[in-house]
Design an enzyme around this catalytic site. Sequence first.
Site, PDB file in Angstrom:
ATOM      1  N   HIS A  22       0.427  -1.264  -0.011  1.00 53.16           N
ATOM      2  CA  HIS A  22      -0.092   0.267  -0.095  1.00 53.16           C
ATOM      3  C   HIS A  22       0.721   1.395  -0.168  1.00 53.16           C
ATOM      4  O   HIS A  22       0.739   2.192  -0.903  1.00 53.16           O
ATOM      5  CB  HIS A  22      -0.822  -0.243   1.213  1.00 53.16           C
ATOM      6  CG  HIS A  22      -1.866  -0.969   1.015  1.00 53.16           C
ATOM      7  ND1 HIS A  22      -3.227  -0.254   1.519  1.00 53.16           N
ATOM      8  CD2 HIS A  22      -1.477  -2.309   0.815  1.00 53.16           C
ATOM      9  CE1 HIS A  22      -4.105  -1.841   0.961  1.00 53.16           C
ATOM     10  NE2 HIS A  22      -3.195  -2.960   1.236  1.00 53.16           N
ATOM     11  N   ASP A 122      -5.252   6.120   2.205  1.00 48.51           N
ATOM     12  CA  ASP A 122      -5.210   4.617   1.570  1.00 48.51           C
ATOM     13  C   ASP A 122      -6.622   3.972   1.701  1.00 48.51           C
ATOM     14  O   ASP A 122      -7.363   4.599   2.679  1.00 48.51           O
ATOM     15  CB  ASP A 122      -4.381   3.823   2.009  1.00 48.51           C
ATOM     16  CG  ASP A 122      -4.412   2.320   1.606  1.00 48.51           C
ATOM     17  OD1 ASP A 122      -3.229   2.254   0.619  1.00 48.51           O
ATOM     18  OD2 ASP A 122      -5.468   1.831   2.050  1.00 48.51           O
TER      19      ASP A 122
END
Length: 476
Positions: A22, A122
Amino acid sequence: MSSSKNGEGVHVLLIPYPAQGHILAILDFTHQLALRGITITVLITPKNLPILDPLLSTHPSIQTLLLPFPAGHALLPAGVEHVKDVGNWGNAPIISSLSRLRAPVVEWFGSHPNPPTAIIHDFFSGWAQDVAREIGVPGICFNSTSALLVCVLDCAWKRIKGLKGMEVVGFPEIPDSPRFERDHLPSIMKNYKESDPDWEAVRRVMVGNTGSWGFVVNTFGGLEGKYLEWLEKKKKEEEENGNPRPRVFSVGPLSLIGVPYGGGGDHRSLFSWLDGCPDESVLYVAFGSQKLMKKPQLEALSIGLENSGVRFVLVVKEPTVEQVEQGYGSIPVGFEDRVTGRGLVIRGWAPQVEILSHRAVGGFLSHCGWNSTLEAIAAGVLILGWPMEADQYVNVRLLVDELEVSVRVSEGADTVPDITELARIISESMNGHIAEKVRAKELRDKACDAVKVGGSSIKALDELVEQLSQLNSPSK
């Protein structure tokens, strides 16, 4: 590549998620925002602060909001702040724990002399949508994934409780009506447990993403145009005032325009060896930063590589004593001696982007995590896919079944491949004149075009910055 300072005066709070797959992409994205003059504050917990070092050294103006990792979760050992410390199972308790940062972030906004006008987070940090609503600023969801996965997640989480017990899950509302075996769904979906506090926190986070002001996706139109168009159409339908401006921003491959990273060791001998190999003759083999193979798997992979007759570079993680006792494997004794001159073994970190970009490398045997997939696409090398978990089955469907730019060699986190079949596929893929190789090079050209000056991804970045700069204008 555009780097005009049209974002000056804009302040953004950026919230990454502490997992390697990520965080790399969102830091590359942050680099692009900084180049465009945006003031950036990054929310980070203390043990994850070193991850920002390359970014902060490149952009000293970037500020950090350092908040302690919420402690006290019964499943997380003391001091754990990153998924790599516990493995994939730790996502649910980590997401649940980080959701408790909402109150301190709201308090920080209230005390800041020049608070951010937007939050970019995110997609595993969707609790930030609650903060954005409470503060009254746009919350923008950053996706370090394929657009196809964004579509699947957007649809699936709205009916997650109905997916339980289904052997095959279909998504007729998405272009081409993709269908997946339940076991091939992303782990964050198939492991959902109704009424479990951690998993209910995950559900709230993921459903929250669907209501975000916009999506930023690490992909490009030449790769996933139809899925980006579907997302864009969906966002427009949700707009009460019918805003005609785009709210889906495809900005990839970010690895081609990312922040410069330092090396992780001396690999001169590796590149010297590659320099001596013919063009496109070497297969690079790596399965991401977290994957450890069980002993039978690693033995089958090693023997398959040996029997294929193909040159290769194999990257492996060395197991600890405890992991060996749990059945994880090391390279078989004598293997390196038998492949001397034809194969190299790297233990630990490898400079993947540089390896894939070397003229001698023609293939990549990969788990097909999205970062690795984009790095291979950007290099124009053939991907030999072995999906295991997370988003990897979704990515392989896109690469093998739709675009036909890759070859499937195996699947499953615990699968032990047939050695003869594995060797055959590797040999034929690397030595044969197959259509997938041609398509892979064509896709590389499209990826490079997307990040050129005037390319679709650069235009999307500039459009996002322009919209951010107008958030406080009187007309808004």
